[in-house]
Scaffold this active site. Structure first.
Site, PDB file in Angstrom:
ATOM      1  CG  PHE A 127     -36.393  32.356 -31.201  1.00  0.00           C
ATOM      2  CD1 PHE A 127     -35.064  31.969 -31.266  1.00  0.00           C
ATOM      3  CD2 PHE A 127     -37.098  32.095 -30.037  1.00  0.00           C
ATOM      4  CE1 PHE A 127     -34.447  31.341 -30.193  1.00  0.00           C
ATOM      5  CE2 PHE A 127     -36.495  31.462 -28.964  1.00  0.00           C
ATOM      6  CZ  PHE A 127     -35.157  31.090 -29.042  1.00  0.00           C
ATOM      7  CG  ASP A 196     -38.680  38.896 -31.432  1.00  0.00           C
ATOM      8  OD1 ASP A 196     -37.697  39.508 -30.975  1.00  0.00           O
ATOM      9  OD2 ASP A 196     -38.978  37.741 -31.077  1.00  0.00           O
ATOM     10  CE1 TYR A 221     -31.728  36.356 -23.929  1.00  0.00           C
ATOM     11  CE2 TYR A 221     -33.487  37.032 -22.447  1.00  0.00           C
ATOM     12  CZ  TYR A 221     -33.050  36.285 -23.525  1.00  0.00           C
ATOM     13  OH  TYR A 221     -33.924  35.479 -24.207  1.00  0.00           O
ATOM     14  CE  LYS A 222     -31.547  37.164 -27.921  1.00  0.00           C
ATOM     15  NZ  LYS A 222     -30.916  35.885 -27.620  1.00  0.00           N
ATOM     16  NE  ARG A 370     -26.376  32.713 -32.819  1.00  0.00           N
ATOM     17  CZ  ARG A 370     -27.386  33.127 -32.050  1.00  0.00           C
ATOM     18  NH1 ARG A 370     -28.470  33.617 -32.603  1.00  0.00           N
ATOM     19  NH2 ARG A 370     -27.322  33.035 -30.748  1.00  0.00           N
TER      20      ARG A 370
END
Length: 401
Positions: A127, A196, A221-222, A370
């Site tokens: 990322f 990560d 938050y995922k 996605r």
């Protein structure tokens, strides 16, 4: 007669031991397949936050740092996340953003490794922010960055390697990288493994302690459903805590934070990862959101995740004309996270129309659709409907193979 895909979906939902967890979330009629960007709201959180705001902040005010447990929240919530990532208590502190925690972890890893090790390996597919932060950390510590594909990390580490920063799951393709094997190779070379976990925590077993991970970071938050911008977390293996040297030694991580002395003395344990005053409202929303995990085994979540993504791919093959989309997500379970990425030439227009028709995924430019599968609230009927609507959209838009 064999059952249709829709009938199969209904049967699988009726057999799903996690199906009733969906009732714990505030959802509408849409198929929500973007939980790998922002998890759905657990339905009880608004009432909890109303109490935090009106009673703990409104009535108790400053007393809540003690009486409502605000001061201990970063470690307390860290201990609630710990079982989801395979960590014993006392090794995770919650606070700051993923980016800030990546910075802490990479700089601390470089310092732990020693001056003679002058290279930091970074996942070349990472990322972007991880890469930006790692570059800054390298400049600060006098190291150089070596971009390496995750599959090549084991062969790239050596006596000059200080640390390797790798994403557990690729955010574009959903590919799951070999955390046990990569960690073992990095540590065998005398370096530190930094992971990560943003796209794996809450979706699959991680095994931080079992696999000897040194440092790890992740967002909440995922798949953990903590809310937009909810605080991230930092894992520091117990064996490193006594010498963990944070590049951000704030007053919250001081051994005597209220002594207000000019000299810094680090606190014991995971609290060394704290910096400044915690974001209490977001912190307590996250803590409340974690209630949906009570009584849930991460192994059961993983089993459903794989079944969901398998079934979605089966439905895509069954509904979508050949050649219109191509799966970028590995077919092998050992190499798959909890999302499916489909390459499509008209991806921006297709995703916009999918969302307009009640199937919410997201887009990774220029050509990737996605779809994130969050097993606590996504069902097999959702997967079937998403694939069916995808087929309708590409047909209506005239997308050709």
């Amino acid at each position: 007669m064999s059952e249709t895909l829709r009938e199969t979906a209904l049967r699988l939902d009726s057999e799903d031991p996690l199906a009733k967890r969906r009732e714990l979330f505030a959802l509408d009629a849409a198929v929500y397949l973007d939980g790998n960007s922002l998890g759905a709201l657990p339905a009880h959180v608004p009432a909890r936050m109303a109490d935090v705001i009106t009673r703990e902040w409104g009535a108790l005010r400053i007393r809540s740092w003690d009486e409502s447990g605000w001061w201990t929240a970063p470690e307390r919530i860290g201990d609630r996340i710990a079982p989801l990532v395979g960590a014993a208590p006392g090794q995770i502190v919650v606070g700051d953003s993923t980016s800030v925690n990546v910075f802490k972890a990479v700089v601390a890893a470089a310092r732990l490794a020693g001056e003679e090790r002058d290279e930091i390996l970074v996942d070349a597919t990472t990322f972007p922010t991880d890469g930006y932060i790692a570059e800054s950390a390298a400049r600060m510590t006098g190291r150089r960055i070596v971009p390496v594909a995750p599959a090549e990390v084991a062969g790239a580490v050596g006596p000059r390697t200080a640390a390797a920063l790798v994403n557990h799951v690729d955010f574009r393709t959903g590919r799951l990288h070999d955390l046990p094997g990569i960690t073992a190779a990095v540590r065998a070379a005398g370096a530190l493994a930094v992971w990560d976990l943003c796209h794996s925590a809450g979706a699959l077993p991680v095994g931080l302690d079992t696999h000897g991970v040194d440092l790890a970071v992740g967002c909440t938050y995922k798949y953990l459903n903590g809310g937009p911008g909810s605080p991230a977390y930092l894992y520091v293996a117990e064996r490193h805590q006594g010498v963990f040297d944070s590049p951000l030694p704030g007053w919250n991580s001081h051994a005597d934070p209220f002594g207000m002395t000019p000299g810094y003395a680090a606190a014991d344990g995971a609290a060394r990862g704290r910096v400044g005053t915690p974001d209490i409202l977001s912190m307590l929303a996250l803590e409340s959101a974690l209630d949906v995990w009570d009584g849930v085994a991460i192994e059961d979540v993983r089993a459903k995740s794989l079944a969901l993504t398998d079934f979605f791919l089966e439905c895509v093959r069954g509904y979508v004309p050949d050649g219109v989309v191509e799966s970028l997500t590995p077919a092998a379970h050992a190499e798959r996270g909890s999302q499916v990425a489909l390459r499509c030439d008209a991806a921006p227009a297709v995703m916009a129309e999918l969302i307009a028709r009640g199937v919410v995924g997201d887009l990774r430019r220029p050509d990737v659709l996605r779809f994130g599968f969050t097993p606590l609230y996504v069902g097999f009927a959702d997967a079937e409907r998403a694939a069916r609507v995808l087929a309708e959209v590409v047909t209506d838009l005239g997308v050709a193979a």
